[in-house]
Motif scaffolding. Structure first.
Motif, short mmCIF file in Angstrom:
data_model
loop_
_atom_site.label_atom_id
_atom_site.label_comp_id
_atom_site.label_asym_id
_atom_site.label_seq_id
_atom_site.Cartn_x
_atom_site.Cartn_y
_atom_site.Cartn_z
N SER A 170 -13.18 38.71 -7.02
CA SER A 170 -12.15 37.76 -6.60
C SER A 170 -12.68 36.33 -6.54
O SER A 170 -11.95 35.38 -6.84
CB SER A 170 -11.59 38.16 -5.23
N GLN A 171 -13.95 36.17 -6.20
CA GLN A 171 -14.48 34.82 -6.03
C GLN A 171 -14.61 34.10 -7.37
O GLN A 171 -14.16 32.96 -7.52
CB GLN A 171 -15.84 34.89 -5.33
N ASN A 172 -15.23 34.75 -8.38
CA ASN A 172 -15.40 34.02 -9.63
C ASN A 172 -14.10 33.89 -10.41
O ASN A 172 -13.89 32.91 -11.12
CB ASN A 172 -16.52 34.64 -10.51
N THR A 201 -10.03 30.31 -12.39
CA THR A 201 -8.60 30.01 -12.39
C THR A 201 -8.35 28.59 -11.92
O THR A 201 -7.47 27.88 -12.44
CB THR A 201 -7.83 31.01 -11.50
N GLN A 202 -9.09 28.16 -10.90
CA GLN A 202 -8.94 26.80 -10.38
C GLN A 202 -9.33 25.76 -11.44
O GLN A 202 -8.70 24.72 -11.58
CB GLN A 202 -9.79 26.62 -9.12
N ILE A 203 -10.38 26.06 -12.21
CA ILE A 203 -10.84 25.14 -13.24
C ILE A 203 -9.86 25.10 -14.41
O ILE A 203 -9.50 24.02 -14.90
CB ILE A 203 -12.25 25.54 -13.73
N LEU A 204 -9.42 26.27 -14.85
CA LEU A 204 -8.60 26.37 -16.06
C LEU A 204 -7.10 26.19 -15.79
O LEU A 204 -6.34 25.87 -16.70
CB LEU A 204 -8.81 27.74 -16.72
N GLY A 205 -6.69 26.41 -14.55
CA GLY A 205 -5.26 26.38 -14.25
C GLY A 205 -4.57 27.68 -14.57
O GLY A 205 -3.35 27.80 -14.42
#
Length: 497
Positions: A197-199, A204-208
């Motif tokens: 879940s962490q990576n 997801t935060q970086i790529l959107g």
């Protein structure tokens, strides 16, 4: 053989009906304002106790009643919290947006019910570029507490693996091949196969978007219930999910096309279970496994049952509404209502004399019944609802006026006052019926097709009209018939001008 029970005379029947109405009105008035009854009981009980012990041989007292919390007041009268959320419909097709917002509204309504708020207002506001959810919670003083409780509702999603080409293409945006930190294709694909879940959240935060799993149509929107269970072999705590009919069909299609692959179960954007699908699953049942404690599983189950959100939302506005302005408005409304009532009572007595006085008694009982029903249901009172209540009083007066005007006409044609009263009520009824039915239909249309503010007005107006018909056609009629005896029937001048 003589009959044991004689059929009551007309006079006795009228007395019984009037006594029942009076008893019901006293009971309703006690519900409306129990403090008044309690003060009377405290004053009367020493006397009742002395009399009963002296002459009956047993000690009796009048019971006191629980005063309770009073009437349920709306946000404009009681104060509370006004919240505005914006829904993220980026992953919802335009054709499904209306259904998604309706499901979101229903889920939030179920969630705020756990706050113990009476009659919360949750409504959708659609714009050209955004869809918002308006949440109004009366009696809640802390907006942060409300936001926290609503925010506990998890976003449940089911995702399936992206193709190897898609995974590599998205991950290359984070680990470009020509950069010093570039890694090979096998290593990239290994990131998703060993994802946690962490990576995933970091990528997801970086790529959107999620580089490993793609969203499916199956979300918490289709969840019917969730329960805490134990694995039959290991005893591990898990959460069993049961989807509705449409959700069961979607789940069957998803598992059918992913046999031998994984279907990831996400809560609030993080994977909590990534099981391998061994065969097509029918019946709409799924299981969430993870390192849950019993308390965590119970809380998650409770939140899922309260309404897993079909789409993400975020707060864009919060406002605390104080009760001071509402209290001032309520006091002004009550003063206006009392003045209007007194003016109507004086008008009825001056114009219609004894008939008008009986109508005043009837209207007093009408108010007692109406307020008791509002308190028992309970109906949340707003300023608009109070306006509907006062307007319904006008409708009740209108029915009495029609009857009394008809009575004046009948008194000019017949000698018997008793006969004139019966005729007046029967001939005035069609006009009263048609006028009130048309108003009831208008109130029903307003209730079903308008916002919550207007719904409060329509509800109290419609309820008041129904009770006003009983007040005019039953209470006023039997009070008049009760007095039609002896010489009073000959004194027609005291009944109407």
């Amino acid at each position: 053989m003589r009959r044991l029970f004689q059929k009551p005379t007309e006079r006795a029947r009228i007395w019984m009906i009037v006594i029942l109405i009076l008893a019901a009105a006293l009971f309703a008035a006690n519900l409306d304002y129990p403090a008044f009854w309690n003060r009377f009981a405290d004053w009367a009980n020493p006397k009742v106790e002395h009399f009963s012990s002296e002459y009956i041989g047993a000690t009796w007292t009048l019971p006191r009643t629980q005063e309770g919390d009073g009437y349920s007041l709306g946000l404009d009268l009681q104060g509370g919290v006004h919240l505005v959320y914006e829904a993220d419909l980026s992953d919802i097709s335009p054709a499904d947006e209306v259904d998604a917002m309706a499901s979101l509204r229903d889920a939030i309504e179920r969630r705020v019910n756990f706050l113990g708020v009476t009659e919360p207002v949750v409504q959708v506001e659609r714009g050209e570029d955004s869809s918002r959810l308006i949440v109004e919670l009366a009696g809640i003083d802390d907006p942060n507490k409300a936001i926290e409780e609503i925010g506990k509702t998890p976003l449940l999603e089911f995702k399936e693996s992206r193709s190897a080409e898609e995974q590599e293409g998205l991950l290359r945006e984070v680990f470009p091949a020509d950069a010093g930190e570039g890694i090979g294709s096998d290593q990239l694909l290994g990131i998703c196969s060993g994802a946690n879940s962490q990576n995933i959240a970091t990528f997801t935060q970086i790529l959107g978007q999620d580089p490993c799993y793609a969203k499916t149509q199956l979300t918490g929107q289709y969840l019917e219930r969730a329960t805490v269970t134990n694995h039959p072999q290991t005893g591990q705590i898990q959460i069993a999910l049961q989807f509705n009919e449409e959700g069961s069909k979607l789940f069957e299609e998803i598992t059918e096309r992913n046999v031998g692959d994984v279907v990831a179960i996400y809560l609030d954007g993080a994977p909590v279970s990534i099981p391998v699908v061994n065969q097509t699953i029918t019946g709409g049942q799924a299981v969430i496994t993870g390192n849950f404690t019993l308390d965590e599983a119970r809380e998650l189950t409770r939140n899922l049952n309260a309404g897993a959100l079909p789409v993400p939302i975020h707060i864009i506005s919060q406002q605390r509404i104080g009760a001071a302005l509402g209290e001032e408005s309520l006091n002004d409304s009550l003063k206006a209502g009392i003045i209007a009532l007194l003016a109507v009572f004086v008008f009825l007595i001056i114009i219609y004399r004894l008939s008008g006085f009986l109508a005043v008694i009837s209207l007093g009982m009408y108010l007692a019944f109406l307020l008791a029903i509002i308190k028992l249901i309970p109906i949340t009172l707003t300023l608009a609802g109070i306006a509907g209540l006062i307007l319904s009083i006008g409708m009740a007066v209108d029915a009495n006026v029609l009857i009394f005007e008809r009575l004046k006409e009948e008194l000019d044609e017949v000698e018997s006052l008793s006969f004139a009263v019966d005729k007046a009520f029967s001939r005035a009824w069609p006009s009263i019926r048609d006028g009130n039915i048309s108003t009831l239909l208008t109130a029903a249309i307003l209730f079903w097709f308008s916002t919550s503010f207007i719904q409060g007005f329509a509800l109290t107006l419609g309820l008041g009209i129904v009770i006003s018909l009983f007040s005019a056609m039953i209470i006023t009629k039997y009070l008049m018939k009760l007095l039609l005896v002896g010489k009073i029937e000959e004194w027609k001048f005291i009944w109407s001008r």
